[in-house]
Design a protein around this motif. Structure first.
Motif, PDB file in Angstrom:
ATOM      1  N   HIS A  75       0.790  -1.244  -0.019  1.00 29.48           N
ATOM      2  CA  HIS A  75      -0.062  -0.002  -0.078  1.00 29.48           C
ATOM      3  C   HIS A  75       0.714   1.252   0.193  1.00 29.48           C
ATOM      4  O   HIS A  75       0.612   2.138  -0.851  1.00 29.48           O
ATOM      5  CB  HIS A  75      -0.941   0.057   1.250  1.00 29.48           C
ATOM      6  CG  HIS A  75      -2.067  -0.764   1.140  1.00 29.48           C
ATOM      7  ND1 HIS A  75      -3.340  -0.707   1.741  1.00 29.48           N
ATOM      8  CD2 HIS A  75      -2.047  -1.949   0.317  1.00 29.48           C
ATOM      9  CE1 HIS A  75      -4.084  -1.753   1.574  1.00 29.48           C
ATOM     10  NE2 HIS A  75      -3.386  -2.677   0.791  1.00 29.48           N
ATOM     11  N   PHE A  76       1.752   1.450   1.007  1.00 25.08           N
ATOM     12  CA  PHE A  76       2.830   2.496   1.030  1.00 25.08           C
ATOM     13  C   PHE A  76       3.434   2.721  -0.382  1.00 25.08           C
ATOM     14  O   PHE A  76       3.658   3.879  -0.779  1.00 25.08           O
ATOM     15  CB  PHE A  76       3.579   2.206   2.136  1.00 25.08           C
ATOM     16  CG  PHE A  76       3.026   2.736   3.621  1.00 25.08           C
ATOM     17  CD1 PHE A  76       2.467   4.064   3.729  1.00 25.08           C
ATOM     18  CD2 PHE A  76       2.779   1.725   4.573  1.00 25.08           C
ATOM     19  CE1 PHE A  76       1.924   4.463   4.920  1.00 25.08           C
ATOM     20  CE2 PHE A  76       2.290   2.057   5.670  1.00 25.08           C
ATOM     21  CZ  PHE A  76       1.809   3.549   5.839  1.00 25.08           C
ATOM     22  N   ALA A  77       4.004   1.557  -0.818  1.00 30.15           N
ATOM     23  CA  ALA A  77       4.805   1.810  -1.968  1.00 30.15           C
ATOM     24  C   ALA A  77       4.195   2.149  -3.139  1.00 30.15           C
ATOM     25  O   ALA A  77       4.664   3.242  -3.923  1.00 30.15           O
ATOM     26  CB  ALA A  77       5.691   0.256  -2.220  1.00 30.15           C
ATOM     27  N   VAL A  78       3.103   1.578  -3.605  1.00 31.08           N
ATOM     28  CA  VAL A  78       2.175   1.878  -4.692  1.00 31.08           C
ATOM     29  C   VAL A  78       1.627   3.307  -4.374  1.00 31.08           C
ATOM     30  O   VAL A  78       1.686   3.952  -5.503  1.00 31.08           O
ATOM     31  CB  VAL A  78       0.945   0.843  -4.842  1.00 31.08           C
ATOM     32  CG1 VAL A  78       0.214   1.253  -6.020  1.00 31.08           C
ATOM     33  CG2 VAL A  78       1.648  -0.467  -5.251  1.00 31.08           C
ATOM     34  N   ALA A  79       1.243   3.778  -3.303  1.00 33.74           N
ATOM     35  CA  ALA A  79       0.461   5.150  -3.003  1.00 33.74           C
ATOM     36  C   ALA A  79       1.810   5.969  -3.374  1.00 33.74           C
ATOM     37  O   ALA A  79       1.490   7.082  -4.082  1.00 33.74           O
ATOM     38  CB  ALA A  79      -0.078   5.418  -1.731  1.00 33.74           C
ATOM     39  N   GLY A  80       2.983   5.755  -2.728  1.00 35.11           N
ATOM     40  CA  GLY A  80       3.987   6.738  -3.115  1.00 35.11           C
ATOM     41  C   GLY A  80       4.486   6.755  -4.674  1.00 35.11           C
ATOM     42  O   GLY A  80       4.709   7.992  -4.847  1.00 35.11           O
ATOM     43  N   ALA A  81       4.308   5.541  -5.315  1.00 31.03           N
ATOM     44  CA  ALA A  81       4.724   5.858  -6.580  1.00 31.03           C
ATOM     45  C   ALA A  81       3.548   6.625  -7.474  1.00 31.03           C
ATOM     46  O   ALA A  81       4.235   7.224  -8.287  1.00 31.03           O
ATOM     47  CB  ALA A  81       4.812   4.468  -7.090  1.00 31.03           C
ATOM     48  N   LEU A  82       2.280   6.404  -7.156  1.00 35.22           N
ATOM     49  CA  LEU A  82       1.289   7.167  -7.834  1.00 35.22           C
ATOM     50  C   LEU A  82       1.561   8.748  -7.527  1.00 35.22           C
ATOM     51  O   LEU A  82       1.601   9.466  -8.345  1.00 35.22           O
ATOM     52  CB  LEU A  82      -0.189   6.730  -7.468  1.00 35.22           C
ATOM     53  CG  LEU A  82      -0.507   5.218  -7.876  1.00 35.22           C
ATOM     54  CD1 LEU A  82      -1.824   4.927  -7.137  1.00 35.22           C
ATOM     55  CD2 LEU A  82      -0.706   5.276  -9.360  1.00 35.22           C
ATOM     56  N   LEU A  83       1.648   9.085  -6.344  1.00 36.98           N
ATOM     57  CA  LEU A  83       1.798  10.479  -5.719  1.00 36.98           C
ATOM     58  C   LEU A  83       2.995  10.923  -6.456  1.00 36.98           C
ATOM     59  O   LEU A  83       3.023  12.445  -6.925  1.00 36.98           O
ATOM     60  CB  LEU A  83       1.978  10.585  -4.425  1.00 36.98           C
ATOM     61  CG  LEU A  83       0.700   9.971  -3.503  1.00 36.98           C
ATOM     62  CD1 LEU A  83       0.959  10.204  -2.154  1.00 36.98           C
ATOM     63  CD2 LEU A  83      -0.544  10.875  -3.956  1.00 36.98           C
ATOM     64  N   GLN A  84       4.208  10.488  -6.560  1.00 37.20           N
ATOM     65  CA  GLN A  84       5.224  10.888  -7.156  1.00 37.20           C
ATOM     66  C   GLN A  84       5.186  11.267  -8.593  1.00 37.20           C
ATOM     67  O   GLN A  84       5.789  12.133  -9.240  1.00 37.20           O
ATOM     68  CB  GLN A  84       6.517  10.128  -6.874  1.00 37.20           C
ATOM     69  CG  GLN A  84       7.017  10.097  -5.451  1.00 37.20           C
ATOM     70  CD  GLN A  84       8.250   9.188  -5.150  1.00 37.20           C
ATOM     71  OE1 GLN A  84       8.906   8.723  -6.296  1.00 37.20           O
ATOM     72  NE2 GLN A  84       8.532   8.948  -4.228  1.00 37.20           N
ATOM     73  N   SER A  85       4.353  10.511  -9.287  1.00 34.87           N
ATOM     74  CA  SER A  85       4.192  10.599 -10.756  1.00 34.87           C
ATOM     75  C   SER A  85       3.092  11.662 -10.988  1.00 34.87           C
ATOM     76  O   SER A  85       3.289  12.586 -11.870  1.00 34.87           O
ATOM     77  CB  SER A  85       3.587   9.204 -11.139  1.00 34.87           C
ATOM     78  OG  SER A  85       4.496   8.285 -11.171  1.00 34.87           O
ATOM     79  N   ILE A  86       1.945  11.681 -10.317  1.00 34.21           N
ATOM     80  CA  ILE A  86       1.008  12.675 -10.568  1.00 34.21           C
ATOM     81  C   ILE A  86       1.222  14.162 -10.142  1.00 34.21           C
ATOM     82  O   ILE A  86       0.956  15.071 -10.667  1.00 34.21           O
ATOM     83  CB  ILE A  86      -0.342  12.272  -9.978  1.00 34.21           C
ATOM     84  CG1 ILE A  86      -0.446  12.228  -8.459  1.00 34.21           C
ATOM     85  CG2 ILE A  86      -0.796  10.972 -10.572  1.00 34.21           C
ATOM     86  CD1 ILE A  86      -1.757  12.032  -8.148  1.00 34.21           C
TER      87      ILE A  86
END
Length: 343
Positions: A75-86
């Motif tokens: 959860h933390f890793a995927v959320a971080g990847a999405l937030l860094q991209s958008i």
């Protein structure tokens, strides 16, 4: 962002290596612990032939704890990847939307009223309806993210403005939570700090069942978001020139990231640096294969949280070191490296 120029292995080999690493850590985490359980007894327990004591240790304590850590790491890793991209911010993680801080405030208020107002003579966490804590934290994190999102939409904030707004509101919420803790009294301070430090202590099957639906739904939506997230890495005008409905897809990606992060914070507390560090490691391994960044991030996140919890259990002994402390020690040098790289 860190690219995988130094990685010569194919993406398939990278995926297999990460899978092997994650599985190895899970096996070691099941076998090793404060209580010494022979490997033969662990195997017997997993095949349904173990003793009552080993069933308690492996099936009731260690296994649900490990699975909770795996899901939270994803959860933390995927959320971080999405937030860094958008947000186009290499230093973004769930704290930039105040998600972790909103969950912190919600749990602090809940513990304050549950212990101090309704049970003033108690100062032990087991006297509380602890099964409510994941839901309380999740709701608090989502409400915080929703407030920041509404401000961003109404004020038509750019990605950088959204980041600054999230940091400011997150700091405000955290200050309120700490004010409650300080005014609460030192006799009950440990109750809140146990959750705030980020820990897998006493996590059971109910936490696995709480996180699992969020994991399944969140990961199921990600293939649909692949192209929009790829486009959201560019400026709004560029993304619109490709025919992307910018606000719709930005909102959807932000919603998925918020739900994943809020549910993880609600279940295990705020784990510092997981959402920040893991996406960069995933991009380093994936290189130019952007489609593999999120799968790699999920595997690395699961491995990192499992490994950090194992270190905390083995080094700390019966008292154990909270997993949030371990990830902070591991992530702080990496953050300094990122700050030097992007200055």
């Amino acid at each position: 962002m860190i690219e995988g120029r130094a990685i010569n292995a194919t993406p398939t080999r990278g995926m297999l290596a990460l899978l092997l690493l994650a599985m190895s850590l899970v096996v070691v985490a099941v076998v090793l612990g404060v209580v010494d359980v022979p490997t033969s007894e662990v195997i017997a327990t997993l095949t349904g032939n173990g003793s009552e004591q080993s069933d308690l240790i492996i099936l009731t304590i260690r296994l649900p704890r490990i699975l909770t850590g795996i899901l939270a790491g994803i959860h933390f890793a995927v959320a971080g990847a999405l937030l860094q991209s958008i947000t186009r911010n290499p230093l973004a993680d769930p704290t930039i939307l105040g998600i972790s801080q909103g969950a912190t405030l919600a749990v602090t208020v809940f513990l304050f009223f549950a212990v101090y107002r309704f049970n003033s003579d108690a100062n032990a966490l087991y006297t509380l309806p602890v099964s409510w804590l994941p839901l309380v934290g999740c709701v608090g994190g989502l409400m915080s993210g929703l407030v920041i999102y509404c401000l961003a939409i109404s004020k038509r904030m750019a990605a950088l403005q959204l980041t600054l707004c999230g940091i400011a509101i997150g700091a405000f919420l955290h200050a309120i939570a700490m004010g409650i803790v300080v005014g609460w009294g030192s006799s009950r301070f440990e109750i809140v700090m146990q959750w705030l430090s980020g820990s897998l202590y006493a996590r059971g099957w109910e936490h696995v069942l709480f996180l699992l639906p969020f994991t399944v739904v969140g990961l199921a939506v990600l293939p649909v978001l692949y192209r929009p997230v790829l486009m959201l890495r560019f400026d709004e005008d560029v993304a619109r020139s490709f025919g992307l409905s910018y606000r719709l897809h930005f909102s959807l990606a932000l919603c998925v990231a918020s739900i994943l992060a809020a549910s993880a914070v609600g279940a295990v507390g705020p784990l510092i640096f997981v959402g920040l560090v893991v996406p960069h490691l995933a991009r380093f391994v994936a290189g130019k294969h952007f489609a593999l960044v999120i799968p790699f991030a999920a595997l690395i996140g699961a491995a990192l949280v499992t490994g950090a919890d194992l270190v905390g259990r083995l080094v700390g002994g019966p008292e154990e070191i909270p997993i949030g402390v371990v990830t902070a020690f591991a992530g702080a040098p990496f953050l300094i490296f990122l700050l030097r790289r992007y200055r």
